[in-house]
Design an enzyme around this catalytic site. Sequence first.
Site: not given
Ligand code: GLY
Length: 562
Positions: A369, A387, A389, A411
Amino acid sequence: MIVRILTKFTYITLSLSLLLSGCNKTKDIKAAVVSARKEASDIGITILNKGGSAFDAMIATDLALTVCFPNAGNISGGGFLVYRTASGEVGSLDYREKAPLNAYEKMYLDENGDVIPEKSTLGGLAVGVPGTVAGLAEIHSKFGTLSWEDLVKPAIDLAMNGYIVTEKQERSFRNKKDDFIKINGENTFYAQDFKAGDTVKNIALAETLKRISKYGAKGFYEGPVAESLIKRVREAGGIITHEDLIKYKPVWRKPLNFKYKNLNIYSMGPPSSGGVCLGQILKMIEPYNIGQYYHNSEKAIQLIVEAERRSYSDRSKHLGDPDFNKIPYNQIISNKYLNNRMKSFSFDLASQSKDIQAGKISWTESEETTHYSILDQKGNAISVTTTLNGSYGSKVFVEDGGYFLNNEMDDFSIKPGFANMFGLIGSEANSIKPEKRMLSSMTPTIVMKDNNLYMILGTPGGSTIITSVLQTILNVYEFGMDIQSAINAPRFHHQWLPEKIEFENGVFDEVSMKKLQEKGYDIKQDYTRVIGRVDAILISKNGIITTGADPRGDDKASHLYH
Ligand code: GLY
């Protein structure tokens, strides 16, 4: 005493490396951009120098990261902005990805109800509906002062003229090359062996950015760019449609606000868990006056870990997209509730997460991120975390568009009790539903002290984001460090499940580690990853601005001077 000496030794050692890399302490800074790459920070400063605001600089910095930091910078992911204007208005924008309209709760499970490996992380089905370009356009329409074209142009130029590969980046490309080829074939752009010092020109991305420059968000969500995105997602096994792209809208939300002693903290609320967990952990720690213990001493570590254990367990049960769930805001960060949560805490013995719930954990991927912090010369403050991810997202590369697609669908809680790539466990609150936003840990944060702007900070790091932001705030406020030392200082992380506490490798003193083990803590010190890469700006009581860029990455602060 030994603890103190050893702890301080570690801290001094790290501070020296900072001095060598250039301390940013000067009375003369009037504006700053701190991001994951020098090119992006410099572009942000150029915009401020032209008379643009922090919001303008944000748009240009963000798009520059898309070009030179393709593992996390993006036009095809999502993010959160927390801001405070010079006049004191505070707000946040949620441009997090959404589940496609055709998504469904069990989409990553086989006929036996078992999770199909890699389906939510690698390839087209992992891709959530991107929010970044809509988010940036929304910010421009509300706050932009320079023209949209002027803000997109530096990224177009960077893509055309190229960026220089760093050593860390060479390693990152090499580590992911097999996946790039597995998903996109031998001839994919990033299958080339880019070495440190090479110049990468991404002409396809320049063309995409030109359309975004000309047509705004529609240049991404409609027309040929949308066409090629959908085609590529489909080829890679995904389900995103034109309707998904056209329907995507960012949402202005009230930031999560709480107090810690004389700090007034604004951070991102759901669909991020960042603000809630940061608030919970700080408030659980508050009655113990952690500043009386040495930095990273056994007792300071215990307090933080036990507060984290309780907060991350709440995260897994109560948090998800607020448009789909009723979040118990009032209770979840109330002193009454949190004091009660800490009733079972004792300095004598570790609590055991496994007594609460067991989970199957996998730590298979680095957390990619990116965060940047901006302060302009008028005093507007911007804290943004964005991000794809995983590193390079789903690894699905849109060849004729020059960019990677996110794998944000991971997520979600893809099966109750099943750990995602960060080892996080979720429940119904974060189950997959069409158009729902997946729960995040991103924690872009702005801290006020005695009603004055004090700190702008955030970090990448998946589940470790919250604890990295937390430790940076505590390092400055409770342990008296300057901002760069606070960032450099060794970090540790605990998230309820797994039971372990992760410590950055080789930088914690053995005496504290041994004492913690004797009390029943599960210590993991052979942790090879870094924990977080914090980029921050600190403003002292008398208005002196200092910046800190995390040496764990290629991060860099750029400044405007008086
Ligand atoms: N993809 C990492 C977060 O959003 O926490």
